[in-house]
Design an enzyme around this catalytic site. Sequence first.
Site, mmCIF file in Angstrom:
data_model
loop_
_atom_site.group_PDB
_atom_site.id
_atom_site.type_symbol
_atom_site.label_atom_id
_atom_site.label_comp_id
_atom_site.label_asym_id
_atom_site.label_seq_id
_atom_site.Cartn_x
_atom_site.Cartn_y
_atom_site.Cartn_z
ATOM 1 N N ASP A 97 0.866 -1.177 0.000
ATOM 2 C CA ASP A 97 0.000 0.000 0.000
ATOM 3 C C ASP A 97 0.908 1.234 0.000
ATOM 4 O O ASP A 97 1.691 1.425 0.933
ATOM 5 C CB ASP A 97 -0.888 -0.014 1.257
ATOM 6 C CG ASP A 97 -2.203 0.714 1.046
ATOM 7 O OD1 ASP A 97 -3.240 0.189 1.470
ATOM 8 O OD2 ASP A 97 -2.173 1.799 0.415
ATOM 9 N N ASP A 185 -2.748 4.894 -2.432
ATOM 10 C CA ASP A 185 -3.754 5.545 -1.588
ATOM 11 C C ASP A 185 -4.096 6.944 -2.130
ATOM 12 O O ASP A 185 -3.196 7.763 -2.320
ATOM 13 C CB ASP A 185 -3.158 5.667 -0.187
ATOM 14 C CG ASP A 185 -4.181 6.059 0.858
ATOM 15 O OD1 ASP A 185 -5.124 5.284 1.075
ATOM 16 O OD2 ASP A 185 -4.033 7.147 1.441
ATOM 17 N N HIS A 309 -11.068 -2.118 3.814
ATOM 18 C CA HIS A 309 -10.928 -1.748 5.231
ATOM 19 C C HIS A 309 -11.651 -0.447 5.568
ATOM 20 O O HIS A 309 -11.676 -0.041 6.741
ATOM 21 C CB HIS A 309 -9.435 -1.618 5.558
ATOM 22 C CG HIS A 309 -8.787 -0.537 4.762
ATOM 23 N ND1 HIS A 309 -8.609 -0.602 3.386
ATOM 24 C CD2 HIS A 309 -8.314 0.669 5.134
ATOM 25 C CE1 HIS A 309 -8.056 0.502 2.961
ATOM 26 N NE2 HIS A 309 -7.860 1.303 3.994
HETATM 27 O O1 TEU Z 1 -9.153 6.321 1.997
HETATM 28 C C1 TEU Z 1 -9.471 7.396 1.123
HETATM 29 C C2 TEU Z 1 -10.849 7.844 1.266
HETATM 30 O O2 TEU Z 1 -11.450 8.371 0.357
HETATM 31 C C3 TEU Z 1 -11.463 7.711 2.594
HETATM 32 O O3 TEU Z 1 -11.849 8.994 3.005
HETATM 33 C C4 TEU Z 1 -12.653 6.811 2.478
HETATM 34 O O4 TEU Z 1 -13.459 7.242 1.417
HETATM 35 C C5 TEU Z 1 -13.403 6.925 3.748
HETATM 36 O O5 TEU Z 1 -12.508 6.501 4.734
HETATM 37 C C6 TEU Z 1 -14.663 6.089 3.666
HETATM 38 O O6 TEU Z 1 -15.243 6.062 4.954
HETATM 39 C C7 TEU Z 1 -7.756 6.044 2.019
HETATM 40 C C8 TEU Z 1 -7.533 4.823 2.894
HETATM 41 O O7 TEU Z 1 -8.162 3.698 2.292
HETATM 42 C C9 TEU Z 1 -8.103 5.136 4.251
HETATM 43 O O8 TEU Z 1 -8.034 3.993 5.110
HETATM 44 C C10 TEU Z 1 -7.304 6.279 4.847
HETATM 45 O O9 TEU Z 1 -7.895 6.657 6.088
HETATM 46 C C11 TEU Z 1 -7.277 7.488 3.909
HETATM 47 O O10 TEU Z 1 -7.050 7.161 2.550
HETATM 48 C C12 TEU Z 1 -6.128 8.411 4.303
HETATM 49 O O11 TEU Z 1 -4.916 7.747 4.027
#
Ligand code: TEU
Length: 530
Positions: A97, A185, A309
Site C-alpha cells: 500500500d 492511496d 478496510h
Molecule cells: O481512503 C481514502 C478515502 O477516500 C477515505 O476517506 C474513504 O473514502 C473513507 O474513509 C470512507 O469512509 C484512504 C484509505 O483507504 C483510508 O483507510 C485512509 O484513512 C485514507 O485514505 C487516508 O490515508
Amino acid sequence: MTEWWKKSTVYQIYPRSFMDSDGDGIGDIRGIIQKLDYLHELGVDILWLSPVYDSPNDDNGYDIRDYYQIMKEFGTMADFDELLAEIHARGMKLVMDLVVNHTSDEHEWFKNHPDFYIWRDEPTNWRSFFSGSVWEYQKERGQYFLHLFSKKQPDLNWDNPELRETVYEMMRWWLDKGVDGFRMDVINMISKVPDMHDAPGGDGSHQFLNGPNVHTYLKEMNKKVLSKYDIVTVGETPGTTPKEARDYTAAKNQELNMIFTFEHMGLDQASGEKWDLKPLRLTDLKENMEKWQHGLHDEGWNSLYWNNHDQPRIVSRFGEDTDWRVESAKMLATCLHFMQGTPYIYQGEELGMTNVRFDSIDDYKDIETLNMYKEKREAGVPHEDIMVKIHAKGRDNARTPMQWSAEPNGGFTTGTPWLKANPNYTEINALQHNDPDSVYQYYKKLIGFRKELEIITYGDFELLYREDGDVFAYTRTWNGEKLTVYCNFSENTKSVARPEGEVLIGNYALHLGEGDVLLKPYEAIVYYQQ
Ligand code: TEU
C-alpha cells in the site's frame, strides 16, 4: 510485459486485524506467514497488504513515519523479507500500500523538509474527511499546513520535483526488494489547484480530485519507476468517472493498470456525507455497474470489489446477514466475480463475516468515526442516532479481528485484541472453511473459473431485466460462448427465463426440468453455454 493481473484475484489483508502471533492483541507479519496456506488454498494470486511501515497509527498505518522501516507492532524487516519469500514460494505475489499523498507529521521530512508540504498564510473553508478543517496552524512557522485527512497526516507537495524524486527513490527500494506492485492511496488527490479557495459547503474536492497535474505526475512515475518492473498498480481514486478512469488506466496512457471506483459505494448515501443514509435501490446499482463494465471494456481495466478496510461488510450492507447470510454472501460474490475486471476479496469476506454493533462509542477505534461522533454530539445529535450511522457505515465494521475459530477473540489473539472481536465469531469463522457448502469453498470455485474461462476476462457484458428491483441479471458473450448470471437480491421468489447451456454454479441445489427458473431468496445461478 504480460497483463497477468487481468486473470488474477487479489486478497486484501488489513494486518492489524488479520492474525496476532505474539499475543499483544495486534495482528502482525508472522501471523500472516502462519496463514499463507489458508490463502493459497483459496486460490488467490495477489496479496495486497494495507500499510506495514513505521507509523504512530493515528490512522492505523495510513500515516507513515518512515517508509523504510516496518511498524514495530507488526514485526521486523527480516519478518517482512520472510513473508515476501514465502508468498513467492507459493507462486503468489505481494502488493504494498503506497501512501504518498501525505505522511505522518512525525516523519522527519515534516521537520527537515517543510517545502515537501503545503503551507498557506490563510486557510480555506474546506472540511477534512475526518471532520473539522483541512488546515492546521503551526506557530513556529506562522502558517497553516494542509491535511485532507487527520491533522497528523500533512499533505505532500507534489508540485515539488525534489519530493517526487524522493518518493520515486523509495518506490524503487521496495520494488528492488521484489514486491510485485502498489495500491496507491488517494493517488488522484496528489495534484491540488495552485489557487486553493473557499468552496460551497466546505467541499474542496473539485480543487484536489483529479487535479491539474495528476496525469503528468503519474506519467513521470510510470516512466521513471513503474515501467522498469513487471508489476501491477491500482489507484484508489475517489470521485472518478469511467471517462477519467480510462485516462488513468488505458495502456496507451502509461499511467496505472487499474483504479478503484467509489460510485457504487455511494449509492446508499443521501448526500455528499457518507453518514447520511438511504436504502440502496438495486436498479441504481445495476445501472452503475453496467456503466463501468461498458466504460472500460475496450480501454482501461476495472477493479471489482464490494469490501475493503474502509467499507462496511457487504453481506450486511447489500445482502441479508441474519436469515440469509450464507446465501446472500455467495450471491453477492457470484454477482461480482463473473464481471470483467480484477476482483478484490477483503479479509473475512470469504467467510461471510458481518458488520458489528457495539453499543458504546468507547468500543470504536477509527479516527473517522470518533471525530464524527464528537462533532455530531457537540452539535446536539443524540447518541442513538449517531450509533445507527456508525453501525451502518463505520470503518471498524471491516476492522474487527479476522475470525479463525470459535476460540476466544475468534482465535485472532491470545491477548486482548486492539479492537473487540465481533461476538458472532462462535458461529462465523474459518474452521468451517473445508465444509463443501462453506462460503470459502464457493469463493474458491469462483476464483478457479476466472483462471479457466477466458470469457470471464474478455466477454462482452449485457444487462438483463434492467427495470427489475430484485434481480441483478447479466450475460457475458465471447467467441460463441455465453454466460448468464442471475442474482436475486431479495427474499422474494423471482421467475426468470431459463437460458441456454448448463448450470455452472449456484448457491442452492440446482434447478432441473424445463420452463422458467424460479429464483429462491438470495439465489444466484450461472448458466454456461459453450
Ligand atoms: O481512503 C481514502 C478515502 O477516500 C477515505 O476517506 C474513504 O473514502 C473513507 O474513509 C470512507 O469512509 C484512504 C484509505 O483507504 C483510508 O483507510 C485512509 O484513512 C485514507 O485514505 C487516508 O490515508
